[in-house]
Design an enzyme around this catalytic site. Structure first.
Site, mmCIF file in Angstrom:
data_model
loop_
_atom_site.group_PDB
_atom_site.id
_atom_site.type_symbol
_atom_site.label_atom_id
_atom_site.label_comp_id
_atom_site.label_asym_id
_atom_site.label_seq_id
_atom_site.Cartn_x
_atom_site.Cartn_y
_atom_site.Cartn_z
ATOM 1 N N HIS A 1 0.812 -1.225 0.000
ATOM 2 C CA HIS A 1 0.000 0.000 0.000
ATOM 3 C C HIS A 1 0.846 1.277 0.000
ATOM 4 C CE1 HIS A 1 -3.257 -2.880 1.396
ATOM 5 N NE2 HIS A 1 -3.553 -2.489 0.178
ATOM 6 N N GLU B 1 -14.766 0.841 -6.414
ATOM 7 C CA GLU B 1 -14.597 -0.608 -6.190
ATOM 8 C C GLU B 1 -15.875 -1.300 -6.660
ATOM 9 O OE1 GLU B 1 -12.504 -3.241 -4.676
ATOM 10 O OE2 GLU B 1 -14.329 -4.324 -5.228
ATOM 11 N N ASP C 1 -9.928 -3.458 0.040
ATOM 12 C CA ASP C 1 -9.430 -3.568 1.424
ATOM 13 C C ASP C 1 -9.178 -2.201 2.048
ATOM 14 O OD1 ASP C 1 -6.546 -2.826 0.686
ATOM 15 O OD2 ASP C 1 -6.922 -4.557 -0.583
ATOM 16 N N PRO D 1 -13.657 -9.812 -13.279
ATOM 17 C CA PRO D 1 -13.934 -8.409 -13.603
ATOM 18 C C PRO D 1 -12.687 -7.553 -13.751
ATOM 19 C CG PRO D 1 -14.501 -8.875 -11.305
ATOM 20 C CD PRO D 1 -14.129 -10.183 -11.932
ATOM 21 N N ASP E 1 -18.024 -0.355 -11.640
ATOM 22 C CA ASP E 1 -16.918 -0.845 -12.456
ATOM 23 C C ASP E 1 -15.935 0.300 -12.761
ATOM 24 O OD1 ASP E 1 -15.234 -1.961 -14.319
ATOM 25 O OD2 ASP E 1 -16.835 -2.948 -15.448
ATOM 26 N N GLY E 2 -14.687 0.091 -12.366
ATOM 27 C CA GLY E 2 -13.662 1.105 -12.582
ATOM 28 C C GLY E 2 -13.448 1.419 -14.055
ATOM 29 N N THR F 1 -7.389 -6.974 -8.484
ATOM 30 C CA THR F 1 -7.116 -8.394 -8.334
ATOM 31 C C THR F 1 -6.300 -8.859 -9.540
ATOM 32 O OG1 THR F 1 -9.410 -8.495 -9.070
ATOM 33 C CG2 THR F 1 -8.988 -9.257 -6.877
ATOM 34 N N ASP F 2 -5.879 -10.112 -9.531
ATOM 35 C CA ASP F 2 -5.132 -10.665 -10.662
ATOM 36 C C ASP F 2 -5.985 -10.561 -11.933
ATOM 37 O OD1 ASP F 2 -3.134 -11.314 -8.888
ATOM 38 O OD2 ASP F 2 -3.849 -13.361 -8.577
ATOM 39 N N ASP G 1 -5.519 -0.710 -8.255
ATOM 40 C CA ASP G 1 -5.218 -1.678 -7.188
ATOM 41 C C ASP G 1 -6.160 -2.866 -7.375
ATOM 42 O OD1 ASP G 1 -4.602 -3.023 -4.896
ATOM 43 O OD2 ASP G 1 -5.325 -1.477 -3.520
HETATM 44 N N1 SAM Z 1 -3.553 -5.850 -3.429
HETATM 45 C C1 SAM Z 1 -4.319 -6.809 -4.048
HETATM 46 C C2 SAM Z 1 -3.613 -7.824 -4.876
HETATM 47 O O1 SAM Z 1 -2.759 -7.470 -5.707
HETATM 48 O O2 SAM Z 1 -3.895 -8.988 -4.688
HETATM 49 C C3 SAM Z 1 -5.542 -6.250 -4.699
HETATM 50 C C4 SAM Z 1 -6.464 -5.881 -3.608
HETATM 51 S S1 SAM Z 1 -8.039 -5.299 -3.846
HETATM 52 C C5 SAM Z 1 -8.877 -6.328 -2.711
HETATM 53 C C6 SAM Z 1 -8.590 -5.756 -5.455
HETATM 54 C C7 SAM Z 1 -10.016 -5.314 -5.708
HETATM 55 O O3 SAM Z 1 -10.211 -5.036 -7.100
HETATM 56 C C8 SAM Z 1 -11.082 -6.335 -5.330
HETATM 57 O O4 SAM Z 1 -11.760 -5.911 -4.171
HETATM 58 C C9 SAM Z 1 -11.994 -6.405 -6.567
HETATM 59 O O5 SAM Z 1 -13.366 -6.474 -6.240
HETATM 60 C C10 SAM Z 1 -11.625 -5.109 -7.283
HETATM 61 N N2 SAM Z 1 -11.934 -5.087 -8.723
HETATM 62 C C11 SAM Z 1 -11.728 -6.066 -9.640
HETATM 63 N N3 SAM Z 1 -12.160 -5.666 -10.853
HETATM 64 C C12 SAM Z 1 -12.643 -4.401 -10.703
HETATM 65 C C13 SAM Z 1 -13.223 -3.455 -11.601
HETATM 66 N N4 SAM Z 1 -13.399 -3.744 -12.900
HETATM 67 N N5 SAM Z 1 -13.609 -2.248 -11.107
HETATM 68 C C14 SAM Z 1 -13.425 -1.941 -9.791
HETATM 69 N N6 SAM Z 1 -12.895 -2.807 -8.898
HETATM 70 C C15 SAM Z 1 -12.498 -4.013 -9.341
#
Ligand code: SAM
Length: 275
Positions: A62, A106, A86, A162, A137-138, A157-158, A155
């Site tokens: 972070h 988010e 998070d 989405p 949706d971002g 997810t992999d 920030d």
């Molecule tokens: N630090 C983390 C990692 O690299 O594993 C990522 C943490 S954060 C929890 C990732 C967030 O991205 C998730 O809560 C997920 O719901 C969000 N996310 C995924 N796709 C998205 C989108 N299209 N728009 C907004 N948020 C999204």
């Protein structure tokens, strides 16, 4: 007690943590959300059985996804965080004195709520008047807002589900257009050991859209391989040319004025990804 959480990274690599209890488990329309307590790193957020962050090591990720970019800009006022449910990235952005407003977009309300309830050590104060929280949706949000943000933080997810579109060239073009004229963005871009082709492709896309593309590194123990890449696209300010003596020292645990520059010193096998 000998109960282990296991993340199947791929067919050849697993990451395991001995855990004491499951604090929260829910299936949202987007993913399986779980908070567990581990012996080594404390509470941990898992999405679809993949480690997102833990109380023990979250500071590295972070601080590095936020302060490197924030300190590259002379006066970042408006910041967008895409993903990051998070709350750790928003929390760090709020520590920067020049930031007036953080928009947090988010997609999954369930992650925000789980973090607010079970991970107060990581997340931010949801009542902070500088924060605008958008559940959505971002990709759509970035497309709909032109010339708006000084810094955008991806920030995510992999690159599955989405989050796939958050790593596409089309998305980076919309990010470029959503930034102000000297803005920059930073995205987490996976492991230089295990995701080389992916990082090469991202770097090439960002480099073709932005005047400058940079890769820098942090060490996140709970992510596969530990060493982690962040990719920055910047319209004007070069993070490598920042004068370290002008960075206001914060009470951070990983980032520092010295680490700012050091993060861009890449081992040859990582530098090779930029060719
Ligand atoms: N630090 C983390 C990692 O690299 O594993 C990522 C943490 S954060 C929890 C990732 C967030 O991205 C998730 O809560 C997920 O719901 C969000 N996310 C995924 N796709 C998205 C989108 N299209 N728009 C907004 N948020 C999204």
């Amino acid at each position: 007690m000998n109960v282990w959480f296991t993340e199947y990274q791929n067919n050849d690599l697993i990451i395991g943590c001995r855990m004491s209890q499951v604090l929260h488990h829910e299936k949202t329309p987007f993913q399986d959300v779980m908070v567990v307590d581990t012996f080594l790193l404390g509470k941990m957020l898992l999405l679809d059985d993949v480690i997102q962050t833990s109380v023990g090591d979250e500071f590295v990720y972070h601080e590095m996804i936020t302060h490197v970019g924030l300190n590259t800009l002379p006066n970042p006022r408006r910041v967008l965080v895409v993903g990051g449910g998070d709350g750790g990235a928003v929390r760090e952005v709020l520590r920067n004195k020049s930031v007036e407003k953080v928009t947090h977009c988010e997609i999954d309300r369930g992650v925000i709520e789980a973090a607010q309830k079970f991970l107060p050590e990581i997340t931010y104060d949801i009542n902070d008047p500088r924060v605008e929280l958008i559940i959505g949706d971002g990709i759509k949000h970035v497309m709909e807002n032109k010339n708006t943000y000084d810094m955008i933080i991806i920030d995510s997810t992999d690159p599955i589900g989405p989050a796939v579109g958050l790593f596409s060239a089309e998305f980076y073009q919309s990010v470029h257009d959503a930034l102000t004229e000297d803005g920059l963005f930073v995205a987490q871009t996976e492991s230089p050991f295990f995701d080389r082709d992916f990082i090469k492709r991202i770097y090439k896309d960002v480099d073709s859209i932005f005047p400058m593309a940079r890769i820098y590194l942090g060490n996140v123990p709970t992510y596969p391989g530990g060493l982690w890449t962040f990719t920055m696209g910047t319209k004007k300010h070069d993070p490598i040319k920042v004068d370290a003596s002008k960075i206001t020292a914060l009470d951070t645990k990983f980032y520092s004025p010295e680490v700012h520059g050091a993060a861009f010193v890449l081992p040859p096998f990582v530098k090779a990804l930029m060719k």
